[in-house]
Design a protein around this motif. Sequence first.
Motif, short mmCIF file in Angstrom:
data_model
loop_
_atom_site.label_atom_id
_atom_site.label_comp_id
_atom_site.label_asym_id
_atom_site.label_seq_id
_atom_site.Cartn_x
_atom_site.Cartn_y
_atom_site.Cartn_z
N HIS A 6 100.49 -17.41 -68.11
CA HIS A 6 101.53 -17.74 -69.10
C HIS A 6 102.59 -18.69 -68.53
N ASP A 7 102.33 -19.22 -67.33
CA ASP A 7 103.21 -20.20 -66.69
C ASP A 7 104.64 -19.65 -66.56
N ILE A 8 104.73 -18.47 -65.93
CA ILE A 8 106.03 -17.82 -65.74
C ILE A 8 106.42 -17.92 -64.27
N SER A 9 107.62 -18.43 -64.03
CA SER A 9 108.17 -18.52 -62.68
C SER A 9 109.55 -17.86 -62.71
N MET A 10 110.20 -17.87 -61.58
CA MET A 10 111.56 -17.32 -61.54
C MET A 10 112.49 -18.14 -62.43
N ASP A 11 112.25 -19.44 -62.50
CA ASP A 11 113.06 -20.29 -63.39
C ASP A 11 112.87 -19.88 -64.85
N THR A 12 111.64 -19.54 -65.21
CA THR A 12 111.36 -19.10 -66.57
C THR A 12 112.17 -17.85 -66.88
N LEU A 13 112.17 -16.91 -65.96
CA LEU A 13 112.93 -15.67 -66.16
C LEU A 13 114.42 -15.95 -66.28
N TYR A 14 114.92 -16.84 -65.41
CA TYR A 14 116.34 -17.18 -65.45
C TYR A 14 116.71 -17.84 -66.78
N GLN A 15 115.89 -18.77 -67.22
CA GLN A 15 116.17 -19.48 -68.48
C GLN A 15 116.16 -18.52 -69.66
N ALA A 16 115.20 -17.61 -69.67
CA ALA A 16 115.13 -16.64 -70.77
C ALA A 16 116.33 -15.70 -70.73
N ALA A 34 114.69 -22.64 -73.10
CA ALA A 34 114.88 -21.20 -73.27
C ALA A 34 113.87 -20.63 -74.27
N ALA A 35 113.63 -21.36 -75.34
CA ALA A 35 112.66 -20.90 -76.34
C ALA A 35 111.26 -20.84 -75.75
N VAL A 36 110.90 -21.84 -74.96
CA VAL A 36 109.59 -21.84 -74.30
C VAL A 36 109.50 -20.68 -73.30
N ALA A 37 110.56 -20.46 -72.55
CA ALA A 37 110.58 -19.37 -71.57
C ALA A 37 110.43 -18.02 -72.25
N LYS A 38 111.17 -17.80 -73.34
CA LYS A 38 111.08 -16.52 -74.05
C LYS A 38 109.69 -16.32 -74.65
N GLU A 39 109.08 -17.39 -75.12
CA GLU A 39 107.74 -17.28 -75.70
C GLU A 39 106.71 -16.97 -74.61
N SER A 40 106.86 -17.55 -73.43
CA SER A 40 105.97 -17.25 -72.31
C SER A 40 106.10 -15.78 -71.91
N LEU A 41 107.34 -15.32 -71.80
CA LEU A 41 107.56 -13.90 -71.47
C LEU A 41 106.99 -12.98 -72.55
N ARG A 42 107.18 -13.36 -73.79
CA ARG A 42 106.67 -12.54 -74.90
C ARG A 42 105.15 -12.43 -74.83
N GLY A 43 104.47 -13.53 -74.56
CA GLY A 43 103.01 -13.51 -74.47
C GLY A 43 102.52 -12.64 -73.33
N ALA A 44 103.14 -12.77 -72.17
CA ALA A 44 102.75 -11.96 -71.02
C ALA A 44 103.04 -10.48 -71.28
N THR A 45 104.19 -10.21 -71.86
CA THR A 45 104.56 -8.82 -72.16
C THR A 45 103.59 -8.21 -73.15
N MET A 46 103.23 -8.95 -74.18
CA MET A 46 102.31 -8.43 -75.18
C MET A 46 100.97 -8.08 -74.53
N GLU A 47 100.50 -8.94 -73.67
CA GLU A 47 99.21 -8.70 -73.00
C GLU A 47 99.29 -7.48 -72.09
N MET A 48 100.40 -7.34 -71.35
CA MET A 48 100.56 -6.18 -70.48
C MET A 48 100.64 -4.89 -71.27
N VAL A 49 101.39 -4.91 -72.36
CA VAL A 49 101.54 -3.71 -73.19
C VAL A 49 100.20 -3.31 -73.80
N GLU A 50 99.43 -4.28 -74.25
CA GLU A 50 98.12 -3.95 -74.84
C GLU A 50 97.21 -3.29 -73.81
#
Length: 132
Positions: A6-16, A34-50
């Motif tokens: 999901h292309d998540i880095s520490m910068d992604t987390l910081y931006q979100a 920020a919108a891209v970062a939140k969407e990346s986090l949302r996708g990874a979170t959804m996959e982990m939760v499933e």
Amino acid sequence: DLATKHDISMDTLYQAWDASINDGGKDSDRLEKAAVAKESLRGATMEMVEMASFHFHRARENQGKVPKEGRMCLLPAVCGLKYFDSLKECNYDVLHPVLVGGGDDAAAVAVERRRKLSLMLMMGRTWLTGTF
């Protein structure tokens, strides 16, 4: 690895995180990142939760095989299931104010109290019945 997928880095987390606590002002580039970062986090979170939900449901199906004395070890699963429900209600936004305890206003306090009471009741039911 989900972070790579999901292309998540520490910068992604910081931006979100920054976007969740600041309104972003008029900086459109910052808002877009920020919108891209939140969407990346949302996708990874959804996959982990499933995936984790799948494992929790398998554990729930097999809990009858666990001796009664050992079922106390399954109590943390109740907290996990409740957190997954909260994530689903917040559209898998791990930085949603409801999940991170945002705000001191009456509405935020009421949501937090309701969440804690619900968790206590679920834990009590699990303790008494031996099933989660």
